[in-house]
Structures are given as structure tokens and as C-alpha cells.
Design a protein around this motif. Structure first.
Motif, PDB file in Angstrom:
ATOM      1  N   LYS A   8      76.977 -24.123 -56.751  1.00 11.74           N
ATOM      2  CA  LYS A   8      77.371 -25.528 -56.853  1.00 11.74           C
ATOM      3  C   LYS A   8      78.830 -25.711 -56.467  1.00 11.74           C
ATOM      4  O   LYS A   8      79.653 -24.811 -56.620  1.00 11.74           O
ATOM      5  CB  LYS A   8      77.139 -26.005 -58.287  1.00 11.74           C
ATOM      6  N   SER A  47      71.467 -38.324 -56.501  1.00 15.63           N
ATOM      7  CA  SER A  47      71.903 -37.347 -57.502  1.00 15.63           C
ATOM      8  C   SER A  47      71.703 -37.850 -58.927  1.00 15.63           C
ATOM      9  O   SER A  47      71.562 -37.050 -59.854  1.00 15.63           O
ATOM     10  CB  SER A  47      73.372 -36.976 -57.279  1.00 15.63           C
ATOM     11  N   PRO A  51      68.670 -30.260 -56.557  1.00 12.36           N
ATOM     12  CA  PRO A  51      69.990 -30.539 -56.003  1.00 12.36           C
ATOM     13  C   PRO A  51      69.965 -31.543 -54.856  1.00 12.36           C
ATOM     14  O   PRO A  51      69.122 -31.464 -53.960  1.00 12.36           O
ATOM     15  CB  PRO A  51      70.464 -29.169 -55.510  1.00 12.36           C
ATOM     16  N   HIS A  86      75.429 -31.445 -54.945  1.00 11.46           N
ATOM     17  CA  HIS A  86      75.421 -30.080 -55.477  1.00 11.46           C
ATOM     18  C   HIS A  86      76.335 -29.197 -54.637  1.00 11.46           C
ATOM     19  O   HIS A  86      77.085 -28.383 -55.146  1.00 11.46           O
ATOM     20  CB  HIS A  86      73.994 -29.542 -55.459  1.00 11.46           C
TER      21      HIS A  86
END
Length: 224
Positions: free
Chosen positions: A7, A170, A176, A198
Motif C-alpha cells: 500500500k 475507494s 484495492p 491503495h
């Protein structure tokens, strides 16, 4: 899910089409090595040849795809199941596919395509152009939803980068959301993370020197 790519990092898209000066595996390998040296956490690469060459020398996760034109079809990012399997077998960690709501050359619809690849154990990145496409691809099992095609379909024309789309997706997805498309400055990449991405994928602004040069030339001409 546990993401194959860490991430908050940068994935560098190392691609050059046949008409571009840096086309060729040796150039893409060098570009990928430079990206790793600069701190990239992953590479996005086009074609089994480039993917295999990069995999042999760079130990970063690779998002693989295959840009192919099929007569009568607008889909060109890994258009068929067969193309996706070839990309994975070449060494891709994740296979990116066009996840727009358009006809596919092999006659296998998107839901079936994702299901087949997932049943084979292939992680799938859905390259989408709209919010609705992102929701649908996630529902059908895609492991990553990327905004790659926002602004590149006739029904998604917008100013890039489309960070509003990143933010919307998101907030509702459990997989993600990846920011890609039109990110041209480090500041925009940072904004993409702040919008909920992400990780961030950047290509032309890093790996297409002819376009970078043209921006400088244009700026100088404007300054005359």
C-alpha cells in the motif's frame, strides 16, 4: 484481501509501443531496473515478451497486460482469456484486463472472463472507465479496480487524472482501488493516495522521454 503490491507506493508503467523510440525488451528491462532503483514497488508491463524479460532481471511484482487490436472490437487491453493466460505464464504477478462493458473478441463476457481467470488462480486487475464498471468488476471477483480507462472510452471523457473516481470507488469497495491514468506530477500522485488509492501507477510522465521532452519544448515556445 492481502494485496500482492504494498500500500501507498508507486508502480511504474514501463511500456513502449512498436512505433516508439524505446520499443524493445532491452529498453523496458532497463526502465524497470531504473524504476526499482528509484523506489518503485511494482512494474506494469505490456506483452509476454517484455514481461518475461523484466521478470528475469527485476524482482518486483509485475502487473502484466497485452495490448492487442482485434478487428471490429474496441477492447485492446488483454482482450481475451487466452491473452490473459499468456501474460500470466510469462511471469506477471497480476493480469490487467479491460473491464469496460464492451464486446470481447473471444465472445466471453467480462463476468465469465474474470471467473475463468480466478478459477485458474490468476489475480485480476480490472481496468475500468466508470464508477459503475468498477462496482461490477469488484462484484464479479476482480482483485484490484484501476481507473486506467477513465477518459479513454467514448462515454467516460473527463479531465485527468480522475481523482474523484478514485475517491468514490475507494469509499465503497473492499478490494484495492488503484489510481492510474493522466497522473503527471509527484503532487498528483500524492493527491491520488489522499483520495483513497491503495497504490498509484504512473507511466508516460516517467517512462516516455519523447513526451516529457515535448512538454519542455512547448513550455519554452510559450515563454518566447
Amino acid at each position: 484481501m492481502n494485496s500482492l503490491i504494498a500500500k501507498n507506493g508507486l508502480v511504474v508503467s514501463c511500456q513502449a509501443l512498436s512505433h516508439e523510440p524505446l520499443h524493445g525488451c532491452q529498453h523496458m528491462v532497463a526502465m524497470a531496473r531504473a524504476a526499482k532503483e528509484g523506489g518503485a514497488i511494482g512494474i506494469r508491463a505490456n506483452s509476454p515478451e517484455d514481461i518475461a524479460a523484466i521478470r528475469s532481471e527485476v524482482d518486483l511484482p509485475i502487473i502484466g497486460l497485452w495490448k492487442k487490436d482485434y478487428d471490429g472490437f474496441d477492447v485492446y487491453i488483454t482482450p481475451t482469456v487466452e491473452d490473459a493466460v499468456a501474460v500470466y505464464e510469462a511471469g506477471a504477478s497480476i493480469v490487467a484486463i479491460d473491464a469496460t462493458n464492451r464486446a470481447r473478441p473471444d465472445g466471453v463476457d467480462l463476468q465469465q472472463t474474470i471467473a475463468v481467470l480466478k478459477n485458474m488462480g490468476i489475480p485480476v486487475m480490472a481496468d475500468i472507465s466508470t464508477y459503475e464498471e468498477g462496482l461490477m468488476a469488484a462484484e464479479w471477483g476482480a482483485d484490484y479496480i484501476s481507473t486506467t480507462l477513465s477518459g479513454y472510452t467514448p462515454y467516460s471523457l473527463t479531465r485527468l487524472p480522475n481523482l474523484e473516481l478514485v475517491s468514490r470507488l475507494s469509499q465503497v469497495l473492499t478490494v484495492p482501488t488503484v489510481a492510474e491514468g493522466g497522473i503527471s506530477t509527484p503532487e498528483e500522485a500524492g493527491e491520488a493516495l489522499q483520495s483513497g488509492a491503495h497504490f498509484v501507477v504512473v507511466g508516460s510522465a516517467i517512462t516516455r522521454p519523447q513526451l516529457i521532452t515535448a512538454q519542455y519544448v512547448s513550455a519554452l515556445q510559450d515563454a518566447k
